[in-house]
Design a protein around this motif. Structure first.
Motif, mmCIF file in Angstrom:
data_model
loop_
_atom_site.group_PDB
_atom_site.id
_atom_site.type_symbol
_atom_site.label_atom_id
_atom_site.label_comp_id
_atom_site.label_asym_id
_atom_site.label_seq_id
_atom_site.Cartn_x
_atom_site.Cartn_y
_atom_site.Cartn_z
ATOM 1 N N PRO A 36 0.830 -1.213 0.000
ATOM 2 C CA PRO A 36 0.000 0.000 0.000
ATOM 3 C C PRO A 36 0.863 1.260 0.000
ATOM 4 C CG PRO A 36 -0.852 -1.578 1.574
ATOM 5 C CD PRO A 36 0.466 -2.120 1.081
ATOM 6 N N SER A 37 0.447 2.247 -0.780
ATOM 7 C CA SER A 37 1.270 3.449 -0.952
ATOM 8 C C SER A 37 0.942 4.562 0.040
ATOM 9 C CB SER A 37 1.107 3.988 -2.378
ATOM 10 O OG SER A 37 -0.226 4.425 -2.572
ATOM 11 N N HIS A 38 -0.251 4.555 0.623
ATOM 12 C CA HIS A 38 -0.665 5.599 1.573
ATOM 13 C C HIS A 38 -0.493 6.994 0.964
ATOM 14 C CE1 HIS A 38 -0.950 2.412 4.506
ATOM 15 N NE2 HIS A 38 0.294 2.071 4.249
ATOM 16 N N ARG A 39 -0.869 7.141 -0.307
ATOM 17 C CA ARG A 39 -0.712 8.402 -1.032
ATOM 18 C C ARG A 39 -1.640 9.502 -0.532
ATOM 19 N NH1 ARG A 39 -0.514 7.131 -7.415
ATOM 20 N NH2 ARG A 39 -1.107 9.313 -7.413
ATOM 21 N N THR A 40 -2.742 9.117 0.065
ATOM 22 C CA THR A 40 -3.723 10.103 0.504
ATOM 23 C C THR A 40 -4.382 9.626 1.793
ATOM 24 O OG1 THR A 40 -5.690 11.348 -0.179
ATOM 25 C CG2 THR A 40 -5.529 9.081 -0.936
ATOM 26 N N GLN A 41 -4.939 10.560 2.536
ATOM 27 C CA GLN A 41 -5.569 10.196 3.805
ATOM 28 C C GLN A 41 -6.982 9.663 3.616
ATOM 29 O OE1 GLN A 41 -5.327 13.742 6.181
ATOM 30 N NE2 GLN A 41 -3.305 13.202 6.943
ATOM 31 N N ARG A 69 -7.566 -2.678 -4.179
ATOM 32 C CA ARG A 69 -6.897 -3.178 -2.975
ATOM 33 C C ARG A 69 -7.305 -4.636 -2.785
ATOM 34 N NH1 ARG A 69 -8.851 -0.037 1.702
ATOM 35 N NH2 ARG A 69 -7.352 1.526 1.033
ATOM 36 N N ARG A 70 -6.318 -5.483 -2.504
ATOM 37 C CA ARG A 70 -6.565 -6.906 -2.261
ATOM 38 C C ARG A 70 -6.140 -7.218 -0.832
ATOM 39 N NH1 ARG A 70 -2.836 -10.927 -5.460
ATOM 40 N NH2 ARG A 70 -1.402 -10.109 -3.911
#
Length: 102
Positions: A36-41, A69-70
């Protein structure tokens, strides 16, 4: 956009629809999965497969883009596809539902 298979599953009386993915077809497309990239909240889950399955797929959108997302609940791992245009992610999610991609 491809066809979606929507059914009410597990939660009788729920207002949400859950998609049930089909078994993977021989020769199906193998997707690339990433940490997971956690690009945004804030991420909006547009559609997801049934929560009663070991592997749950979620079509997620944020900031004008989308990804899948898996979540593998047996081993506790979470992976995502690359972020893409919403139409591309929709098509990929439909391929997963139809057993044409994994």
């Amino acid at each position: 956009m491809g066809h979606r298979i929507l059914v009410d599953c597990c939660l009788i009386g729920s207002l949400l629809s859950f998609a049930i993915e089909q078994p993977f077809k021989p020769g199906h497309t193998k997707l690339s999965w990433y940490e997971p990239s956690h690009r945004t909240q804030r991420i909006r889950i547009v559609l997801h497969t049934c929560e009663c399955r070991h592997t749950v797929y979620e079509l997620c959108t944020s900031a004008g883009q989308a990804f899948i997302r898996r979540t593998d609940r047996e081993n506790g791992t979470v992976h995502e596809t690359a972020w893409a245009l919403t139409a591309v992610a929709n098509d990929t999610f439909n391929q997963i539902l139809m057993g044409e991609a994994s």
